[in-house]
Design a protein around this motif. Structure first.
Motif, PDB file in Angstrom:
ATOM      1  N   ALA A  62       3.694  -3.061  -5.443  1.00 40.23           N
ATOM      2  CA  ALA A  62       3.973  -1.628  -5.349  1.00 40.23           C
ATOM      3  C   ALA A  62       4.112  -1.013  -6.740  1.00 40.23           C
ATOM      4  O   ALA A  62       3.561   0.061  -7.015  1.00 40.23           O
ATOM      5  CB  ALA A  62       5.241  -1.395  -4.529  1.00 40.23           C
TER       6      ALA A  62
ATOM      7  N   TYR B 208       5.429   7.899  -2.963  1.00 36.54           N
ATOM      8  CA  TYR B 208       4.358   6.934  -2.713  1.00 36.54           C
ATOM      9  C   TYR B 208       4.815   6.013  -1.588  1.00 36.54           C
ATOM     10  O   TYR B 208       6.005   5.767  -1.426  1.00 36.54           O
ATOM     11  CB  TYR B 208       4.094   6.068  -3.947  1.00 36.54           C
ATOM     12  CG  TYR B 208       3.572   6.809  -5.141  1.00 36.54           C
ATOM     13  CD1 TYR B 208       2.210   6.888  -5.389  1.00 36.54           C
ATOM     14  CD2 TYR B 208       4.431   7.426  -6.027  1.00 36.54           C
ATOM     15  CE1 TYR B 208       1.725   7.557  -6.500  1.00 36.54           C
ATOM     16  CE2 TYR B 208       3.966   8.104  -7.139  1.00 36.54           C
ATOM     17  CZ  TYR B 208       2.614   8.162  -7.371  1.00 36.54           C
ATOM     18  OH  TYR B 208       2.134   8.826  -8.462  1.00 36.54           O
ATOM     19  N   GLU B 209       3.864   5.479  -0.859  1.00 31.61           N
ATOM     20  CA  GLU B 209       4.199   4.462   0.137  1.00 31.61           C
ATOM     21  C   GLU B 209       2.972   3.614   0.426  1.00 31.61           C
ATOM     22  O   GLU B 209       1.839   4.019   0.163  1.00 31.61           O
ATOM     23  CB  GLU B 209       4.757   5.072   1.419  1.00 31.61           C
ATOM     24  CG  GLU B 209       3.838   6.030   2.134  1.00 31.61           C
ATOM     25  CD  GLU B 209       4.521   6.656   3.334  1.00 31.61           C
ATOM     26  OE1 GLU B 209       3.992   6.477   4.439  1.00 31.61           O
ATOM     27  OE2 GLU B 209       5.573   7.303   3.159  1.00 31.61           O
ATOM     28  N   GLY B 210       3.221   2.430   0.931  1.00 33.65           N
ATOM     29  CA  GLY B 210       2.119   1.525   1.236  1.00 33.65           C
ATOM     30  C   GLY B 210       2.589   0.376   2.097  1.00 33.65           C
ATOM     31  O   GLY B 210       3.776   0.231   2.394  1.00 33.65           O
ATOM     32  N   GLU B 211       1.634  -0.452   2.496  1.00 32.13           N
ATOM     33  CA  GLU B 211       1.931  -1.620   3.324  1.00 32.13           C
ATOM     34  C   GLU B 211       1.075  -2.779   2.855  1.00 32.13           C
ATOM     35  O   GLU B 211      -0.100  -2.613   2.554  1.00 32.13           O
ATOM     36  CB  GLU B 211       1.646  -1.307   4.793  1.00 32.13           C
ATOM     37  CG  GLU B 211       2.000  -2.438   5.724  1.00 32.13           C
ATOM     38  CD  GLU B 211       1.857  -2.079   7.200  1.00 32.13           C
ATOM     39  OE1 GLU B 211       1.928  -2.990   8.031  1.00 32.13           O
ATOM     40  OE2 GLU B 211       1.665  -0.887   7.504  1.00 32.13           O
ATOM     41  N   GLN B 212       1.690  -3.945   2.772  1.00 32.71           N
ATOM     42  CA  GLN B 212       0.982  -5.149   2.374  1.00 32.71           C
ATOM     43  C   GLN B 212       0.422  -5.851   3.611  1.00 32.71           C
ATOM     44  O   GLN B 212       0.858  -5.612   4.732  1.00 32.71           O
ATOM     45  CB  GLN B 212       1.927  -6.102   1.638  1.00 32.71           C
ATOM     46  CG  GLN B 212       2.422  -5.560   0.316  1.00 32.71           C
ATOM     47  CD  GLN B 212       1.328  -5.429  -0.707  1.00 32.71           C
ATOM     48  OE1 GLN B 212       0.817  -4.345  -0.939  1.00 32.71           O
ATOM     49  NE2 GLN B 212       0.965  -6.512  -1.320  1.00 32.71           N
TER      50      GLN B 212
ATOM     51  N   LYS C  23       6.433  -3.196   4.127  1.00 32.96           N
ATOM     52  CA  LYS C  23       6.130  -1.830   3.708  1.00 32.96           C
ATOM     53  C   LYS C  23       6.948  -1.509   2.472  1.00 32.96           C
ATOM     54  O   LYS C  23       8.011  -2.089   2.252  1.00 32.96           O
ATOM     55  CB  LYS C  23       6.455  -0.837   4.825  1.00 32.96           C
ATOM     56  CG  LYS C  23       5.597  -1.038   6.049  1.00 32.96           C
ATOM     57  CD  LYS C  23       5.904  -0.007   7.104  1.00 32.96           C
ATOM     58  CE  LYS C  23       4.967  -0.234   8.296  1.00 32.96           C
ATOM     59  NZ  LYS C  23       5.067   0.833   9.269  1.00 32.96           N
TER      60      LYS C  23
END
Length: 135
Positions: A62, A79-83, A88
């Protein structure tokens, strides 16, 4: 081999009595319960360590993604995301400061960013507050 009259013969006993067997099984059962308990606690600890390592790996990814993003475009507030492992992450910009000398017209923007990593099905969460520079 004649038996002498008036002498009592004592027959020697072979094997264990019932009480000795019960005591031996009780000791064995207590030892087994203790061993199972130790193994179960260790597996829980190993699971927690693995979970923490996955969260740290997600956190590193991240931070790298946010750093790469600000190198290409202005910093966004969220910001955000997922692996791929299901974890998350969320990054929020908490503050922004510009530093540098006014004579060379080069300023460095310093962003205080808070990262949080979590898995939707688990209660453990990892949070890190750091400073990211954009020059």
């Amino acid at each position: 081999s004649h038996d002498k009259p008036g002498k009592i013969m004592i027959k020697q006993q072979a094997g264990f009595t019932l009480i000795e067997i019960v005591i031996a099984f009780t000791i064995l059962a207590m030892g087994s319960i203790l061993a199972v308990n130790v193994v179960a606690q260790n597996s829980i600890r190993v699971s927690r360590v693995n979970q923490y390592l996955l969260m740290m790996s997600t956190l590193e990814s991240a931070i790298a993604m946010v750093r790469n993003d600000i190198a290409l475009q202005p910093m966004r507030p969220h910001y955000e995301g997922e692996q791929h492992n299901g974890y998350k992450w969320v990054a929020d910009v908490l503050s922004n400061e510009s530093t540098g000398a006014s004579t060379d017209n080069e300023y460095i923007n310093l962003y205080t960013v808070q990262f949080s990593v979590f898995h939707p099905r688990e209660r453990q969460q990892l949070t890190l507050k750091t400073i990211i520079a954009d020059s």
